[in-house]
Scaffold this active site. Structure first.
Site, PDB file in Angstrom:
ATOM      1  N   PHE A   1      48.042  44.501  39.963  1.00  0.00           N
ATOM      2  CA  PHE A   1      48.296  43.414  40.809  1.00  0.00           C
ATOM      3  C   PHE A   1      49.473  43.729  41.563  1.00  0.00           C
ATOM      4  O   PHE A   1      50.597  44.396  40.832  1.00  0.00           O
ATOM      5  CB  PHE A   1      48.635  42.211  39.809  1.00  0.00           C
ATOM      6  CG  PHE A   1      48.772  40.834  40.494  1.00  0.00           C
ATOM      7  CD1 PHE A   1      47.700  40.173  40.981  1.00  0.00           C
ATOM      8  CD2 PHE A   1      49.909  40.702  40.692  1.00  0.00           C
ATOM      9  CE1 PHE A   1      47.902  38.968  41.586  1.00  0.00           C
ATOM     10  CE2 PHE A   1      50.157  39.245  41.400  1.00  0.00           C
ATOM     11  CZ  PHE A   1      49.033  38.440  41.754  1.00  0.00           C
TER      12      PHE A   1
ATOM     13  N   ASP B   1      51.064  44.194  30.365  1.00  0.00           N
ATOM     14  CA  ASP B   1      50.569  42.866  31.481  1.00  0.00           C
ATOM     15  C   ASP B   1      49.623  42.065  31.074  1.00  0.00           C
ATOM     16  O   ASP B   1      48.299  42.693  31.057  1.00  0.00           O
ATOM     17  CB  ASP B   1      50.693  42.992  32.989  1.00  0.00           C
ATOM     18  CG  ASP B   1      50.690  41.842  33.590  1.00  0.00           C
ATOM     19  OD1 ASP B   1      50.198  40.992  33.411  1.00  0.00           O
ATOM     20  OD2 ASP B   1      51.248  41.940  34.712  1.00  0.00           O
TER      21      ASP B   1
ATOM     22  N   TYR C   1      49.779  30.281  33.253  1.00  0.00           N
ATOM     23  CA  TYR C   1      49.044  29.218  34.261  1.00  0.00           C
ATOM     24  C   TYR C   1      47.602  29.618  34.587  1.00  0.00           C
ATOM     25  O   TYR C   1      46.883  28.809  34.997  1.00  0.00           O
ATOM     26  CB  TYR C   1      49.683  29.038  35.549  1.00  0.00           C
ATOM     27  CG  TYR C   1      50.291  30.261  36.333  1.00  0.00           C
ATOM     28  CD1 TYR C   1      49.228  30.898  37.078  1.00  0.00           C
ATOM     29  CD2 TYR C   1      51.539  30.710  36.263  1.00  0.00           C
ATOM     30  CE1 TYR C   1      49.452  32.089  37.845  1.00  0.00           C
ATOM     31  CE2 TYR C   1      51.719  31.825  37.023  1.00  0.00           C
ATOM     32  CZ  TYR C   1      51.157  32.344  37.708  1.00  0.00           C
ATOM     33  OH  TYR C   1      51.203  33.729  38.321  1.00  0.00           O
ATOM     34  N   LYS C   2      47.454  30.776  33.955  1.00  0.00           N
ATOM     35  CA  LYS C   2      45.913  31.157  34.121  1.00  0.00           C
ATOM     36  C   LYS C   2      44.947  30.768  33.196  1.00  0.00           C
ATOM     37  O   LYS C   2      44.884  29.773  32.989  1.00  0.00           O
ATOM     38  CB  LYS C   2      45.838  32.839  34.416  1.00  0.00           C
ATOM     39  CG  LYS C   2      46.484  33.284  35.845  1.00  0.00           C
ATOM     40  CD  LYS C   2      46.708  34.615  36.017  1.00  0.00           C
ATOM     41  CE  LYS C   2      47.152  34.863  37.403  1.00  0.00           C
ATOM     42  NZ  LYS C   2      47.787  36.558  37.421  1.00  0.00           N
TER      43      LYS C   2
ATOM     44  N   ARG D   1      35.459  36.841  43.483  1.00  0.00           N
ATOM     45  CA  ARG D   1      35.876  36.773  41.915  1.00  0.00           C
ATOM     46  C   ARG D   1      35.594  35.734  41.205  1.00  0.00           C
ATOM     47  O   ARG D   1      36.136  34.461  41.809  1.00  0.00           O
ATOM     48  CB  ARG D   1      37.461  37.375  42.036  1.00  0.00           C
ATOM     49  CG  ARG D   1      37.774  37.630  40.550  1.00  0.00           C
ATOM     50  CD  ARG D   1      39.330  38.002  41.093  1.00  0.00           C
ATOM     51  NE  ARG D   1      40.247  36.859  41.164  1.00  0.00           N
ATOM     52  CZ  ARG D   1      41.719  36.681  41.004  1.00  0.00           C
ATOM     53  NH1 ARG D   1      42.119  37.571  40.325  1.00  0.00           N
ATOM     54  NH2 ARG D   1      42.124  35.645  41.301  1.00  0.00           N
TER      55      ARG D   1
END
Ligand SMILES: *Cc1c(COP(=O)(O)O)cnc(C)c1O
Length: 412
Positions: free
Chosen positions: A125, A197, A222-223, A371
């Site tokens: 990312f 991560d 928040y995911k 995705r």
């Protein structure tokens, strides 16, 4: 063939079906984007209202102590720690993932002062790579080695020059899962430290940071953790490093005596030294509601359902005659995959946009990745069946020919 009846049967057998009631989901929406922004837990509404009206409104400044705001980062860290295999006292919920990456990188660099190489992955990312660049500002003589650019085998990137390795457990595009235990061991054998991560794995994959001997880990809440938009992230530092690890953002919340207002910095003992300054209490309250939701949830059951959902989704797409143009961009083997499924398709952006218009929310990542993050807490197998029907309809209609999908929105 997997029929809608088969999916209904799988729903009836779902050991986690009750969890769906804990979420406030909009009508007419099938949400396949739990890996970008988790859904709203019903409990968050009450927790946040209480924090605003009572703790802030009535308690005012007294709430730092009376509502225990001051200790919230480490109290939430302990609860989140259970989900990632960390014993209490090693996790704080604070700041953002990008910021926590920086703290971990700089701490690790300082713990290996004779080594001048940092290892990461080209397909990371982007913020992880950007923060790596930032961490090297003013750091003389350092270089990076990237998996996917300099070599495809991590073993070939490790030697006695490597200070730290920064990698994502789950690839944000393809969902490919790395073997954390093996890579941690290989890095340690080379004398390097590892920063994991966990953005796309915490909350859907049972993690064992202590057991695998991890050094540092970061991730956002928040995911899949459903902590709310922009909710504070977290950082894990193994207890054995607490005395030697110093992070560069030496703010007063990491000070040994913050209210002594001394003129120079003295890091506090323990994980609190990874705090910087005043935390977003309302943001943390979203994480608190999420931790209430996860209380007692069996992560192995979560993983089982997640794997079944992803396997079923792949099967549903691949068996559909109108979805033939899609190519699976995720590992086919469930053990090598996180909780998301990606498909490669040149017209993918338009298809995702058109699906969203019909209430099926997935997302798109350049260059052509459709995705779908499948959150096992609220998704039903029948949802997947219905979502694939909508996808097939969009493909049949060749929505990419429609000029209204030609331009990209700001957030895709
Ligand atoms: C989502 C995500 C981030 C986000 O970082 P923020 O600082 O919260 O914006 C970082 N790294 C990875 C791997 C991610 O998936």
């Amino acid at each position: 063939m997997l029929t809608r009846d088969d999916c209904a049967r799988l729903d009836a057998q779902d050991e986690l079906s009750a969890l769906r009631d804990e979420f406030a989901l909009p009508d007419g929406v099938i949400y396949l984007d739990g890996n970008s922004l988790g859904a709203l837990p019903k409990g968050a509404v009450a927790t946040l209202s209480k924090a605003v009206e009572q703790e802030w409104g009535q308690g005012l400044i007294r709430s730092w102590g009376e509502a225990e705001w001051f200790s919230l980062p480490e109290r939430l860290g302990d609860r989140l720690g259970r989900l990632i295999g960390a014993a209490p006292g090693q996790v704080v919920v604070c700041d953002g993932t990008s910021i926590n990456i920086y703290k971990a990188l700089r701490a690790a660099m300082e713990m290996r002062p004779d080594r001048k190489v940092l290892v990461s992955e080209l397909g990371s990312f982007p913020t992880d790579l950007y923060m790596l660049e930032g961490a090297l500002i003013g750091a003389d003589g350092y270089s990076t080695r990237l998996l996917g650019r300099d070599d495809d085998d991590i073993a070939n990137l490790l030697d006695d020059q490597v200070a730290a390795v920064l990698l994502s457990n789950v690839d944000y595009r393809s969902g490919r899962l790395l073997d954390m235990e093996r890579i941690t061991r290989q890095a340690h054998e080379a004398g390097a430290l590892v920063i994991w991560d966990l953005c796309h794995s915490a909350g859907v994959i049972p993690l064992e940071l202590d057991a695998i001997g991890a050094d540092f880990a970061v991730g956002c809440s928040y995911k899949y953790l459903n902590g709310g938009p922009g909710a504070p992230a977290y950082i894990y530092v193994a207890e054995r490093h607490h005395d030697s690890a110093r992070q560069p953002l030496s703010g007063w919340w990491g000070h040994a005596a913050p209210f002594a207002f001394e003129s120079s910095f003295r890091p506090t003992a323990g994980i609190r030294r990874f705090l910087v300054g005043t935390q977003s209490i309302l943001g943390l309250k979203g994480v608190e509601a999420a931790m209430d939701l996860f209380e007692g949830v069996d992560m192995q059951a979560i993983r089982r359902k997640s794997r079944n959902l992803c396997d079923s989704f792949i099967q549903l797409v691949e068996q559909h005659p109108d979805c033939r143009a899609l190519r699976l961009a995720s590992p086919r083997e469930a053990e090598e995959r996180g909780s998301q499924v990606a498909f490669d398709f040149a017209g993918g952006y338009a298809v995702v946009r058109a699906m969203i218009e019909q209430g099926v929310i997935g997302d798109f990542r350049e260059p052509g990745i459709m995705r779908f993050g499948l959150a096992p807490y609220y998704l039903r197998f029948t949802d997947l069946f219905d979502a694939v029907e909508v996808m097939a309809d969009c493909l049949r209609r060749e929505v990419w020919m429609d000029p209204k999908y030609a331009t990209r929105e700001t957030v895709t």
